[in-house]
Design a protein around this motif. Structure first.
Motif, PDB file in Angstrom:
ATOM      1  N   ILE A  50       0.848  -1.196   0.000  1.00  0.00           N
ATOM      2  CA  ILE A  50       0.000   0.000   0.000  1.00  0.00           C
ATOM      3  C   ILE A  50       0.885   1.247   0.000  1.00  0.00           C
ATOM      4  O   ILE A  50       0.642   2.200  -0.750  1.00  0.00           O
ATOM      5  CB  ILE A  50      -0.936   0.005   1.227  1.00  0.00           C
ATOM      6  CG1 ILE A  50      -1.853  -1.216   1.193  1.00  0.00           C
ATOM      7  CG2 ILE A  50      -1.756   1.283   1.273  1.00  0.00           C
ATOM      8  CD1 ILE A  50      -2.648  -1.421   2.472  1.00  0.00           C
ATOM      9  N   SER A  85      -4.371  10.377  -1.106  1.00  0.00           N
ATOM     10  CA  SER A  85      -5.259   9.626  -0.221  1.00  0.00           C
ATOM     11  C   SER A  85      -6.130  10.572   0.601  1.00  0.00           C
ATOM     12  O   SER A  85      -5.741  11.702   0.904  1.00  0.00           O
ATOM     13  CB  SER A  85      -4.440   8.736   0.715  1.00  0.00           C
ATOM     14  OG  SER A  85      -3.694   9.518   1.631  1.00  0.00           O
ATOM     15  N   ASN A 114      -2.069  -1.089  -8.757  1.00  0.00           N
ATOM     16  CA  ASN A 114      -2.327  -2.311  -8.003  1.00  0.00           C
ATOM     17  C   ASN A 114      -3.080  -3.329  -8.862  1.00  0.00           C
ATOM     18  O   ASN A 114      -2.767  -4.532  -8.848  1.00  0.00           O
ATOM     19  CB  ASN A 114      -3.135  -1.991  -6.742  1.00  0.00           C
ATOM     20  CG  ASN A 114      -3.551  -3.246  -5.997  1.00  0.00           C
ATOM     21  OD1 ASN A 114      -2.727  -4.033  -5.559  1.00  0.00           O
ATOM     22  ND2 ASN A 114      -4.859  -3.444  -5.857  1.00  0.00           N
ATOM     23  N   VAL A 143      -4.586  -5.213  -0.794  1.00  0.00           N
ATOM     24  CA  VAL A 143      -3.786  -4.009  -1.059  1.00  0.00           C
ATOM     25  C   VAL A 143      -4.678  -2.873  -1.532  1.00  0.00           C
ATOM     26  O   VAL A 143      -4.533  -1.721  -1.105  1.00  0.00           O
ATOM     27  CB  VAL A 143      -2.695  -4.294  -2.112  1.00  0.00           C
ATOM     28  CG1 VAL A 143      -1.955  -3.008  -2.482  1.00  0.00           C
ATOM     29  CG2 VAL A 143      -1.719  -5.337  -1.607  1.00  0.00           C
ATOM     30  N   ILE A 172      -6.177   1.290   0.307  1.00  0.00           N
ATOM     31  CA  ILE A 172      -5.706   2.510  -0.366  1.00  0.00           C
ATOM     32  C   ILE A 172      -6.744   3.616  -0.223  1.00  0.00           C
ATOM     33  O   ILE A 172      -6.402   4.808  -0.203  1.00  0.00           O
ATOM     34  CB  ILE A 172      -5.400   2.213  -1.853  1.00  0.00           C
ATOM     35  CG1 ILE A 172      -4.095   1.414  -1.961  1.00  0.00           C
ATOM     36  CG2 ILE A 172      -5.308   3.498  -2.672  1.00  0.00           C
ATOM     37  CD1 ILE A 172      -3.771   0.968  -3.373  1.00  0.00           C
ATOM     38  N   VAL A 209       1.165   3.401   7.310  1.00  0.00           N
ATOM     39  CA  VAL A 209       1.549   2.140   6.677  1.00  0.00           C
ATOM     40  C   VAL A 209       3.039   1.863   6.848  1.00  0.00           C
ATOM     41  O   VAL A 209       3.457   0.728   7.079  1.00  0.00           O
ATOM     42  CB  VAL A 209       1.173   2.161   5.176  1.00  0.00           C
ATOM     43  CG1 VAL A 209       1.751   0.961   4.448  1.00  0.00           C
ATOM     44  CG2 VAL A 209      -0.337   2.193   5.019  1.00  0.00           C
TER      45      VAL A 209
END
Length: 565
Positions: free
Chosen positions: A125, A153, A195, A407, A411, A419
């Motif tokens: 992540i 994020s 991802n 994963v 996110i 993390v």
């Protein structure tokens, strides 16, 4: 339920036979050589740590962070020897989880498997977030703009806004984000997309992943070498070597401006740069000659990356004053910006390299997690579907898809800082158990063609090493030992992790004298435990909570369904 059953062990022979059976009946492809394994190790190590967390580490430790790289490399080297010993004896997928099953017993194997989720899945992540930062920066230089609320994020933007951060992009992301009712839509789409791409690539097959990884390793090593050569040349030619002894808050010039405590505060960032060499061990069943090639791959990748990290740290701290790395997420590109070394083409090239580097890290970590789950499923600790092998691609298909979800979903609601600390403490914990596991398994005779950990009797050597280390530290850092106890202001403050470490060292001196323990795994155990003292109480609280959840899962499902039950 008998509590003694939770410590039941699997014999090494049964583990090896189980792996061989899986490898010959529609199992995994054996295609990896020592070169491939070394490249996978470099792909995992030389990535997010050097391209992102290195900046924060330098800000905390100054040029002295080089010392922490050396300490961490030594700890990882001892650990690599222990991994190599286990990999030589147990050439199957599963990494530290499988090794703990043979040495400590089932409950510790489960704890390791649960902790490794944080190294591989949750660690990815952080890498996905970092990949997104470099990728969007690269697009900006190509005049392609992504709105900030679609490339960061939610938690990062929220924290930046409410903490009055100087990072304008994060604050803008919060202010400009579209709304659904009162909820702000802030999603890191590049992180989600990469991802998905990596999950698809790992699902397709090991051969395709190997070729892609090897290509990226060559590219990023070439660019990192260029950074070291160009940056190093400019540090000396521009007379910037004074940055290696900057002034601290008191105006005193020092290689460690924030003291040794500042150097140790950077342990999460520095250690994160090293996690990944153990990912090589999960590829045992896809290696042509695992008992010989796995140890070589791990140790070679560790040596190569340690040299690179030390050189990079010296170049970065020489090019720019350490204080300027606060909040810098792209340190290798940062040193070439106009206000620093001012080389635009290098800044552009580094941005491309960073995208490549972190893509390869994502690839290796995303390959590691499914194979650990596959091993746990074989033992009955997870449902059978986790050991399902795709009939065409010959990969652990279901486990790979679940890894992608593990994963991808967080996110949406986590950030990089959380993390990073979470991943580092879990990985160090796994390393401690691997080194301790080698101390527990019986010694064996040397076998031709296999790695064999040399036995060195620690009975007298270990106490002497402890004494010499203590004298050296006291001479170089006179105030270091006093940090364990603070009697200032009529209060007694105890550095609990450091005090517990001292107690552990004294205990191990006594045990090594009586049991004549092997020196290399003992030093690996002690050095990894020392690195754990750099973790904060909050890190330990989150990690403890994660382990409690894992133990609940174990007693509710895994204990009853274990094949050893």
């Amino acid at each position: 339920m008998s509590l003694t059953k939770i410590f039941r062990k699997k014999s090494i022979n049964s583990i090896v036979n189980q792996g061989n059976e899986g490898a010959h009946s529609s199992g995994l492809k054996k295609v990896l050589t020592v070169k491939d394994l070394t490249f996978f190790g470099i792909a995992a190590i030389l990535g997010a740590g050097s391209f992102t967390s290195l900046g924060e580490a330098i800000f905390k430790g100054g040029p002295g962070v080089v010392i922490l790289f050396v300490i961490t490399a030594i700890a990882c080297a001892f650990t690599a020897f222990c991994y190599s010993e286990f990999a030589s004896r147990i050439p199957t997928a599963g990494s530290a989880y499988t090794y703990a099953y043979a040495s400590f017993g089932e409950v510790f194997a489960w704890i390791i498997g649960w902790a490794l989720i944080m190294e591989y899945s949750i660690g990815n992540i952080y890498v996905a977030f970092s990949w997104s930062d470099y990728f969007t920066s690269f697009l900006e230089r190509c005049s392609i703009h992504i709105p900030p609320y679609f490339c960061t994020s939610y938690m990062e933007a929220k924290h930046a806004f409410f903490n009055n951060s100087s990072n304008k992009e994060l604050v803008e992301a919060w202010n400009a984000a579209p709304l659904i009712g009162d909820f702000k839509i802030i999603v890191d789409f590049p992180a989600l997309i990469i991802n998905f791409f990596i999950t698809y690539l790992v699902y397709k097959g090991i051969k395709e992943s190997r070729n892609f990884s090897n290509l990226m390793v060559w590219l990023k090593m070439a660019v990192v070498a260029l950074i070291i050569l160009v940056g190093g040349y400019l540090v000396f030619s521009n007379g910037l070597t004074f940055n290696w002894s900057p002034a601290n808050s008191s105006g005193v010039h020092s290689f460690m401006p924030n003291g040794f405590g500042g150097v140790m505060a950077a342990v999460s960032g520095v250690f994160f740069a090293y996690i990944g060499f153990d990912a090589v061990s999960v590829l045992a069943e896809e290696s042509k000659d695992p008992q010989k090639d796995l140890p070589r791959g791990m140790i070679l990748s560790l040596i190569i990356c340690t040299i690179i990290y030390i050189l990079l740290a010296l170049v970065l701290t020489g090019a720019v004053n350490f204080k300027n790395f606060e909040g810098v997420g792209d340190p290798l590109a940062f040193i070439f910006e106009p206000q620093n070394l001012n080389i635009g083409w290098m800044q552009f090239l580094v941005s491309i390299c960073a995208v490549v580097a972190m893509t390869s890290v994502l690839l290796v970590f995303q390959m590691g997690q499914p194979r650990i789950w596959m091993s746990m499923s074989r033992d009955g600790l997870l449902p059978k579907v986790f050991q399902k092998i795709h009939p065409t691609h010959q990969t652990p298909s279901f486990a790979t898809v679940i890894t992608g979800l593990v994963v991808g979903i967080p996110i949406l609601f986590t950030d990089k800082t959380f993390v990073l600390d979470f991943t580092s403490i879990a990985t160090l914990f796994a390393f401690v158990l691997v080194c301790g596991g080698v101390l527990l398994i019986p010694r064996r005779e040397k076998e031709a063609g296999k790695f064999n950990l040399p036995y060195i009797n620690s009975k007298f050597i270990f106490p002497i090493l402890v004494l010499l280390s203590g004298l050296a530290v006291n001479y170089l850092f006179p105030t270091y030992f006093s940090t364990a106890f603070d009697f200032s202001d009529d209060k007694i403050a105890i550095n609990l992790p450091l005090v517990l470490f001292y107690i552990l060292v004294l205990i191990m001196i006594g045990v090594s004298f009586v049991k004549k323990l092997s020196l290399i795994p003992l030093l690996g155990l002690i050095s990894c435990c020392y690195l754990l003292t750099g973790m904060t109480i909050l890190n330990w609280m989150w990690f403890g909570s994660w382990l409690i959840i894992g133990l609940c899962v174990y007693f509710m499902y895994s204990f009853k369904n274990s094949k050893l039950n």
